[in-house]
Scaffold this motif. Structure first.
Motif, PDB file in Angstrom:
ATOM      1  N   VAL A  98       0.835  -1.210   0.000  1.00 26.00           N
ATOM      2  CA  VAL A  98       0.000   0.000   0.000  1.00 26.00           C
ATOM      3  C   VAL A  98       0.868   1.256   0.000  1.00 26.00           C
ATOM      4  O   VAL A  98       0.616   2.205  -0.741  1.00 26.00           O
ATOM      5  N   LEU A  99       1.919   1.268   0.833  1.00 28.57           N
ATOM      6  CA  LEU A  99       2.728   2.468   1.017  1.00 28.57           C
ATOM      7  C   LEU A  99       3.720   2.716  -0.118  1.00 28.57           C
ATOM      8  O   LEU A  99       4.138   3.851  -0.339  1.00 28.57           O
ATOM      9  N   PHE A 100       4.125   1.657  -0.825  1.00 30.28           N
ATOM     10  CA  PHE A 100       5.113   1.783  -1.904  1.00 30.28           C
ATOM     11  C   PHE A 100       4.655   0.892  -3.064  1.00 30.28           C
ATOM     12  O   PHE A 100       5.281  -0.115  -3.387  1.00 30.28           O
ATOM     13  N   PRO A 101       3.528   1.253  -3.693  1.00 32.81           N
ATOM     14  CA  PRO A 101       2.834   0.318  -4.594  1.00 32.81           C
ATOM     15  C   PRO A 101       3.453   0.126  -5.974  1.00 32.81           C
ATOM     16  O   PRO A 101       3.057  -0.804  -6.682  1.00 32.81           O
ATOM     17  N   HIS A 102       4.412   0.945  -6.365  1.00 32.39           N
ATOM     18  CA  HIS A 102       4.877   0.878  -7.743  1.00 32.39           C
ATOM     19  C   HIS A 102       5.929  -0.203  -7.997  1.00 32.39           C
ATOM     20  O   HIS A 102       6.380  -0.375  -9.121  1.00 32.39           O
ATOM     21  N   THR A 103       6.323  -0.933  -6.943  1.00 35.37           N
ATOM     22  CA  THR A 103       7.217  -2.081  -7.122  1.00 35.37           C
ATOM     23  C   THR A 103       6.985  -3.040  -5.961  1.00 35.37           C
ATOM     24  O   THR A 103       6.356  -2.681  -4.960  1.00 35.37           O
ATOM     25  N   ASP A 104       7.495  -4.249  -6.077  1.00 37.94           N
ATOM     26  CA  ASP A 104       7.294  -5.259  -5.032  1.00 37.94           C
ATOM     27  C   ASP A 104       8.352  -5.119  -3.940  1.00 37.94           C
ATOM     28  O   ASP A 104       9.220  -5.981  -3.779  1.00 37.94           O
ATOM     29  N   ALA A 105       8.275  -4.019  -3.185  1.00 34.67           N
ATOM     30  CA  ALA A 105       9.258  -3.774  -2.135  1.00 34.67           C
ATOM     31  C   ALA A 105       9.130  -4.754  -0.977  1.00 34.67           C
ATOM     32  O   ALA A 105      10.116  -5.024  -0.279  1.00 34.67           O
ATOM     33  N   LYS A 106       7.947  -5.296  -0.764  1.00 29.33           N
ATOM     34  CA  LYS A 106       7.770  -6.259   0.321  1.00 29.33           C
ATOM     35  C   LYS A 106       8.717  -7.443   0.165  1.00 29.33           C
ATOM     36  O   LYS A 106       9.272  -7.945   1.153  1.00 29.33           O
ATOM     37  N   SER A 107       8.937  -7.882  -1.060  1.00 30.15           N
ATOM     38  CA  SER A 107       9.785  -9.050  -1.303  1.00 30.15           C
ATOM     39  C   SER A 107      11.236  -8.801  -0.897  1.00 30.15           C
ATOM     40  O   SER A 107      11.978  -9.753  -0.644  1.00 30.15           O
ATOM     41  N   TRP A 108      11.662  -7.537  -0.838  1.00 24.48           N
ATOM     42  CA  TRP A 108      13.024  -7.229  -0.421  1.00 24.48           C
ATOM     43  C   TRP A 108      13.281  -7.670   1.023  1.00 24.48           C
ATOM     44  O   TRP A 108      14.424  -7.921   1.402  1.00 24.48           O
ATOM     45  N   PHE A 109      12.213  -7.694   1.817  1.00 27.60           N
ATOM     46  CA  PHE A 109      12.347  -7.920   3.256  1.00 27.60           C
ATOM     47  C   PHE A 109      11.786  -9.264   3.716  1.00 27.60           C
ATOM     48  O   PHE A 109      12.049  -9.683   4.838  1.00 27.60           O
TER      49      PHE A 109
END
Length: 196
Positions: A98-109
């Motif tokens: 939701v907070l950073f929707p333009h890339t899959d940042a969740k997968s970084w963590f």
């Protein structure tokens, strides 16, 4: 972007102080919401926004927090209009879609608790600094401190949120200038800096 005028620089930095004592002027819930609406705009890496704030305004909340503090800080917490717990959510990455929707940042963590811990600490510290600066911009004063038992604060305030860990605390209100002592020194640029 224009440079702020001298009055603004004085309020934010040059004449701003850390306070241990406050006047009786109250800090309202509306003040706290206005503070949040300003500080939340400060940048964090990938818009992580890992800080979690507990605004201790009631006597019961302040007493619970004061019990976790070193002896020298208990009275400060009890007497301040508000004391804020600046904590960090080590599972902040769950909100990144939701907070950073333009890339899959969740997968970084995902699956990397050590990276999440380091990033949550770094970026929640930034948000704590934004809290201090936003408070000054809105005519409030702060008294940040680290003399407390973080584990005890976590147990007292975040027992139901094991991923949330305390970073630091700060008092908040209208500082009493009559209680200030002289400003501590600040070093010249050359003392701690080099241009590479």
């Amino acid at each position: 972007m224009a440079t702020l005028d001298q009055a603004a620089l004085d309020q934010l930095f040059l004449e701003a102080r850390s306070y241990n004592h406050y006047t009786d002027q109250p800090v309202s819930d509306d003040d706290l919401r206005a503070l949040w609406d300003l500080l939340k705009m400060g940048p964090t890496s990938a818009n992580q926004l890992p800080a979690r704030f507990v605004w201790c305004t009631s006597e019961a909340a302040k007493a619970k927090l004061a019990a976790c503090c070193s002896e020298g800080n208990r009275d400060k917490v009890l007497k301040a209009p508000v004391t804020v717990i600046v904590a960090m959510d080590t599972e902040f990455h769950e909100h990144l879609p939701v907070l950073f929707p333009h890339t899959d940042a969740k997968s970084w963590f995902d699956g990397n608790a050590e990276l999440r811990q380091a990033s949550a600490f770094r970026n929640s510290t930034l948000q704590g600094a934004y809290l201090i600066m936003a408070a000054r911009a809105l005519g409030l004063d702060t008294g940040p401190m680290s003399g407390f038992d973080a584990g005890a604060v976590d147990k007292a305030f975040f027992a139901d949120q094991p991923a949330v860990k305390t970073n630091f605390i700060t008092t908040l209100g209208h500082g009493d200038p009559a209680t200030l002592h002289g400003r501590s020194p600040r070093p010249a640029f050359e003392t701690f800096n080099r241009i590479a």
